[in-house]
Write an enzyme that holds these catalytic residues in place. Structure first.
Site, PDB file in Angstrom:
ATOM      1  N   ASP A  85      85.269 -15.080  40.808  1.00  0.00           N
ATOM      2  CA  ASP A  85      86.038 -16.102  40.103  1.00  0.00           C
ATOM      3  C   ASP A  85      86.384 -17.178  41.147  1.00  0.00           C
ATOM      4  OD1 ASP A  85      87.797 -17.368  38.189  1.00  0.00           O
ATOM      5  OD2 ASP A  85      89.472 -16.368  39.184  1.00  0.00           O
ATOM      6  N   ASP A 108      89.287 -20.045  40.715  1.00  0.00           N
ATOM      7  CA  ASP A 108      90.711 -20.395  40.784  1.00  0.00           C
ATOM      8  C   ASP A 108      91.553 -19.149  41.069  1.00  0.00           C
ATOM      9  OD1 ASP A 108      90.155 -23.078  40.053  1.00  0.00           O
ATOM     10  OD2 ASP A 108      90.181 -22.565  37.933  1.00  0.00           O
ATOM     11  N   ILE A 157      92.144 -18.383  31.349  1.00  0.00           N
ATOM     12  CA  ILE A 157      91.948 -18.849  29.963  1.00  0.00           C
ATOM     13  C   ILE A 157      91.527 -20.323  29.991  1.00  0.00           C
ATOM     14  CG2 ILE A 157      93.029 -19.110  27.696  1.00  0.00           C
ATOM     15  CD1 ILE A 157      92.880 -16.179  28.711  1.00  0.00           C
TER      16      ILE A 157
HETATM   17  C1  BG6 Z   1      90.369 -21.072  34.953  1.00  0.00           C
HETATM   18  C2  BG6 Z   1      91.836 -21.098  35.267  1.00  0.00           C
HETATM   19  O1  BG6 Z   1      89.635 -20.782  36.110  1.00  0.00           O
HETATM   20  O2  BG6 Z   1      89.944 -22.342  34.448  1.00  0.00           O
HETATM   21  C3  BG6 Z   1      92.633 -21.554  34.069  1.00  0.00           C
HETATM   22  O3  BG6 Z   1      92.237 -19.801  35.671  1.00  0.00           O
HETATM   23  C4  BG6 Z   1      92.096 -22.869  33.537  1.00  0.00           C
HETATM   24  O4  BG6 Z   1      93.986 -21.677  34.444  1.00  0.00           O
HETATM   25  C5  BG6 Z   1      90.610 -22.743  33.253  1.00  0.00           C
HETATM   26  O5  BG6 Z   1      92.768 -23.250  32.334  1.00  0.00           O
HETATM   27  C6  BG6 Z   1      89.966 -24.036  32.740  1.00  0.00           C
HETATM   28  O6  BG6 Z   1      89.994 -25.005  33.739  1.00  0.00           O
HETATM   29  P1  BG6 Z   1      89.665 -26.546  33.503  1.00  0.00           P
HETATM   30  O7  BG6 Z   1      89.547 -27.083  34.902  1.00  0.00           O
HETATM   31  O8  BG6 Z   1      88.362 -26.597  32.757  1.00  0.00           O
HETATM   32  O9  BG6 Z   1      90.781 -27.129  32.717  1.00  0.00           O
HETATM   33 MG    MG Z   2      91.300 -17.053  38.529  1.00  0.00          MG
END
Ligand code: BG6
Ligand code: MG
Length: 217
Positions: free
Chosen positions: A14, A16, A52
């Protein structure tokens, strides 16, 4: 004890909260949005949003809002959150790699395994470029092509298919409960990074990526 052998053929990370602390930036951006619409938001609730996708996270937040929002308003809110998030990401440099993350990528590469990235973030490529590590992955799943986000196993299964490795031969690394569920339902071994209570379904828990040891699993 480490033996320097592994039964795995690929490791799928993963992004983030595992490779870099963008989980914090997502939190800050959602927090400002929630405050602006008088909606309760704290770290405990934020835990449920980790992993999410954007609109799904917004729906969870708006379920606690004092009024209803129509489709156009929702899009505007999601855009505002994303712009704030992108401002935060624009300040990132390779120094923002979490401790142990680069070493983990190097360990997996040195062991001859394939390396994948399974993030539902549509900003993942930008974040990888800010960190200077895009070329360290054999495959990065494009979040725009994933129909069902975490906790559905689709994204980890897609990464395994792209890498040409059977799910049972993959190890997944996640900081979110939804992500661990995605890995487990894909039939993979899950290493959770963070709180053992939150990540109860993981096969192993480490407190930080500094503890990652491919040969210990
Ligand atoms: C995930 C995060 O990796 O990416 C979430 O854990 C986030 O918090 C999701 O909502 C979507 O990210 P983005 O950058 O497309 O808004
Ligand atoms: Mg994560």
């Amino acid at each position: 004890m480490s033996t320097h052998t592994t039964r795995f053929k690929a490791v799928i990370f993963d992004l983030d909260g595992v490779i870099t602390d963008t989980a914090r930036y997502h939190y800050l951006a959602w927090k400002r949005l929630a405050d602006g619409i008088d909606t309760p938001f704290d770290e405990a609730f934020n835990e449920e949003l980790k992993g999410i996708h954007r609109m799904g996270s917004l729906e969870l937040i708006l379920a606690r809002a004092p009024r209803a929002f129509d489709a156009d308003e929702k899009l505007a809110l999601a855009d505002a959150k994303n712009r704030h998030y992108q401002e935060l990401v624009a300040t990132m440099t390779p120094k923002d790699l979490l401790p142990g993350a680069l070493e983990a990528l190097e360990q997996v590469r040195a062991a001859g395994l394939r390396i994948g990235l399974a993030s539902v973030s549509k900003n993942a490529f930008t974040v990888l470029d800010r960190l200077g590590i895009r070329d360290r992955f054999d495959d990065v799943v494009d979040a725009a092509t994933v129909r069902r986000g975490k906790p559905d196993p689709e994204i980890f299964l897609t990464a395994a298919a792209h890498l040409g490795v059977a799910p049972a031969d993959c190890l997944g690394v996640e900081d979110a409960a939804a992500g661990v569920a995605s890995i487990k339902d894909a039939g993979m071994f899950a290493v959770g990074v963070g709180d053992p209570q939150v990540l109860a379904r993981a096969d192993r828990i480490i407190r930080s990526m500094e503890e990652f040891d491919l040969f210990a699993y």
